[in-house]
Design a protein around this motif. Structure first.
Motif, mmCIF file in Angstrom:
data_model
loop_
_atom_site.group_PDB
_atom_site.id
_atom_site.type_symbol
_atom_site.label_atom_id
_atom_site.label_comp_id
_atom_site.label_asym_id
_atom_site.label_seq_id
_atom_site.Cartn_x
_atom_site.Cartn_y
_atom_site.Cartn_z
ATOM 1 N N ALA A 223 0.816 -1.252 -0.035
ATOM 2 C CA ALA A 223 0.650 0.245 -0.446
ATOM 3 C C ALA A 223 0.784 1.502 -0.154
ATOM 4 O O ALA A 223 0.317 1.968 -0.270
ATOM 5 C CB ALA A 223 -0.744 -0.077 1.121
ATOM 6 N N ASP A 224 1.982 1.011 0.523
ATOM 7 C CA ASP A 224 2.873 2.601 0.987
ATOM 8 C C ASP A 224 3.976 2.440 -0.602
ATOM 9 O O ASP A 224 5.072 3.726 -0.508
ATOM 10 C CB ASP A 224 3.779 2.240 1.527
ATOM 11 N N GLY A 225 3.409 1.825 -1.513
ATOM 12 C CA GLY A 225 4.490 1.513 -2.845
ATOM 13 C C GLY A 225 5.721 0.923 -2.832
ATOM 14 O O GLY A 225 6.003 0.312 -4.206
ATOM 15 N N ALA A 226 5.998 0.037 -1.836
ATOM 16 C CA ALA A 226 7.382 -0.616 -1.770
ATOM 17 C C ALA A 226 6.797 -2.437 -3.088
ATOM 18 O O ALA A 226 5.438 -2.693 -2.830
ATOM 19 C CB ALA A 226 7.786 -1.848 -0.376
ATOM 20 N N ILE A 227 7.999 -2.285 -3.506
ATOM 21 C CA ILE A 227 7.869 -3.770 -4.970
ATOM 22 C C ILE A 227 8.749 -4.895 -4.103
ATOM 23 O O ILE A 227 9.482 -4.604 -3.125
ATOM 24 C CB ILE A 227 7.802 -3.295 -5.986
ATOM 25 N N GLY A 228 8.423 -5.790 -4.989
ATOM 26 C CA GLY A 228 9.407 -6.810 -4.403
ATOM 27 C C GLY A 228 8.526 -8.003 -5.017
ATOM 28 O O GLY A 228 6.934 -8.329 -5.599
ATOM 29 N N GLU A 229 9.492 -9.755 -4.787
ATOM 30 C CA GLU A 229 9.172 -10.871 -5.290
ATOM 31 C C GLU A 229 7.413 -11.759 -4.068
ATOM 32 O O GLU A 229 8.217 -11.157 -3.260
ATOM 33 C CB GLU A 229 9.900 -11.883 -5.468
ATOM 34 N N LEU A 230 7.348 -12.643 -4.880
ATOM 35 C CA LEU A 230 6.255 -13.238 -3.804
ATOM 36 C C LEU A 230 6.212 -14.707 -4.306
ATOM 37 O O LEU A 230 5.863 -15.270 -4.893
ATOM 38 C CB LEU A 230 4.797 -12.134 -3.578
#
Length: 527
Positions: A223-230
């Motif tokens: 929600a705060d814009g951080a991105i990454g792998e899942l």
């Protein structure tokens, strides 16, 4: 003969009348990868000579690319270089099935060898991914196949639980993430191959599943814009009724639009819970190429809708447990007393303390009350913060108070704040009291904004569907009760049948026809 089963899709692997040895193999999440030239040896026992069946059936289930296989039993070659045809699905499930003569079995220990007869080729996939191995009497094979099909069909009505891991951009290691509960689709449809969703707080995720739905790989944006792998691994499969206390799926009477007319399209079940805010948009496709996308009018999980006529809802009863940094257990003055309606209290032996309340599902709390305890006003909290968390690890401040005072003993004070995000964890962090060495409270209650009552005939989602090789069509649905567990409810009355939204169209048409007929009759009578 006693059946033999080896199932690598579970952890630990399920073994029935079997001992497994390996050469050049690696254990993966839902299969064993056999490298070129490697093999699995499955040892099993036939107790008595009369237990030796005239014929035995061997079934080996594999995942991924078609790889040639050598099969032998007790050093007798059954087949060499057997390879299934390539069906164009590199992640699909394939099954080798063959009949073995009963004379190939012997009393005592038998050894089945499954060898990867392929060659290492850097330009292709040479791994043999073995998921299950089964040996049984040929007469039982038909019944087992029917049971396999039945189990697969029932699997579509199963809630799957995935353990997840997340790795933010440029982070060196994977971190544990919130679990994911999943069930979606209509009866008879394929299980999803790809899935993406967006929550009401703006968080987004997209994943692609393995062929057997044992795990997935994907990416996310918080929600705060951080991105990454899942990524995720299947840990449990449960019947829908076993998880309703933890997360309730929604059922919709669905319709499709064809040539400008809306037609009933069965019932859709949607359950997608990642311990975060409620879902507002979902898109998925299956391995046949069918695709579905929809936007929800209201959140899938309860407790975050707008207030109905200004009313609010007491959701304290949805708290599954409360934990305190300190409590007076010897006298029974524990944190659990805060959820009761009597005058028992919670006491901490210090002037600051933390209380964490865990709900059974996400709720968007917008107000809470604190009730002072029976004695010593200097033990009353004066400074505190209330925080919310989706996973119990990352917290967001929702409310903060300083220099608060209670009017007396058992005085209840209410505190409201703006919040539209549903959390499962709420933490009350008391940083100061009114001057005492100990801190106490009698009761804590939580409230959300309430739920908007369902409106008959109003669509609760809108979207599209596209069958493989066909044009896309409009897709919409209205919330209906889920399927009953039996023909009667607890009161003995007949269970209500879900009403499809398409039924309203036919009813309206019949009413219009009747109105026209009455109008003609009226004019004829007047004339």
């Amino acid at each position: 003969m006693e059946p033999v089963l080896v199932d690598f899709a579970t952890r630990p692997a399920e073994l029935a009348n079997a001992v497994v040895r390996q050469h050049r193999c690696v254990i993966a999440s839902s299969y064993v990868a056999v490298a070129a030239g490697g093999y699995l040896k499955v040892s099993f026992t036939v107790e008595d000579e009369e237990d030796v069946a005239p014929e035995a059936a061997l079934r080996v289930t594999v995942l991924g690319a078609a790889v040639p296989v050598d099969l032998s039993l007790n050093d007798e070659v059954l087949t060499e270089g057997l390879s299934l045809p390539d069906d164009g699905d590199p992640g699909g499930v394939r099954e080798y099935v063959m009949t073995m003569p009963g004379k190939a079995l012997r009393q005592g220990v038998n050894v089945l060898r499954i060898r990867n007869a392929g060659t290492a080729d850097l330009g292709g996939d040479s791994l043999l991914r073995v998921r299950t191995v089964a040996v049984e009497a040929a007469e039982d094979a038909g019944r087992a196949a029917a049971e396999h099909v039945r189990a697969a069909d029932e699997g579509r009505g199963t809630v799957r639980t995935f353990a997840t891991e997340r790795r933010t951009l440029d982070a060196p290691v994977w971190e544990p993430g919130p679990r994911l509960l999943l069930r979606l689709g209509q009866e008879g449809e394929e299980l999803p191959a790809r899935l993406s969703w967006r929550a009401t707080d703006g968080a987004e995720s997209a994943v692609a599943f393995r062929g057997d739905l044992s795990g997935f790989q994907g990416h996310f944006r918080t929600a705060d814009g951080a991105i990454g792998e899942l990524r995720g691994t299947l840990t449990e499969r449960r019947a829908v009724e076993d998880v309703t206390a933890e997360a309730v799926g929604q059922y919709f009477a669905a319709e499709e639009e064809h040539d400008g007319m809306w037609r009933a399209a069965g019932q859709l079940c949607l359950l997608l819970d990642d311990d975060g805010a409620p879902v507002e948009r979902v898109t998925w496709s299956d391995r046949k190429g069918d695709a579905t996308s929809l936007t929800l009018r209201t959140a899938v999980t309860g407790g975050s809708g707008p207030a109905a006529d200004g009313e609010r809802r007491d959701v304290t009863g949805e708290v599954s447990r409360v934990e305190a940094s300190d409590e007076f257990r010897e006298w029974g003055e524990v944190a659990a007393n805060l959820l009761l309606k009597d005058n028992d209290k919670w006491l901490a032996h210090r002037n600051r303390a933390d209380l964490e309340f865990v709900f059974g599902g996400p709720f968007a709390v917008t107000a809470y009350t604190l009730t002072s305890a029976n004695d010593f006003p200097d033990r009353d909290p004066s400074d505190w913060t209330l925080e919310g968390s989706r996973d119990g690890k990352t917290w967001k401040r929702l409310d903060a108070r300083q220099n608060e005072r209670f009017g007396g003993r058992f005085d209840t004070r209410e505190f409201s704040f703006a919040n539209a995000v549903a959390y499962r964890h709420y933490r009350l962090s008391i940083s100061a009291n009114s001057g005492g060495h100990e801190t106490q409270l009698c009761r804590v209650r939580f409230f959300d904004g309430g739920d908007t009552p369902p409106q008959p005939g109003v669509c609760d989602f809108i979207g599209y569907r596209q069958r493989a090789g066909t044009e896309p069509v409009g897709y919409r649905g209205t919330i209906v009760p889920g399927p009953a567990l039996g023909p009667e409810d607890e009161e003995g009355a007949e269970a209500a049948e879900p009403l499809l939204a398409g039924d309203f169209t036919d009813t309206a048409r019949r009413l219009q026809d009747a109105a026209r007929l009455l109008d003609r009759l009226t004019r004829n009578l007047r004339s």
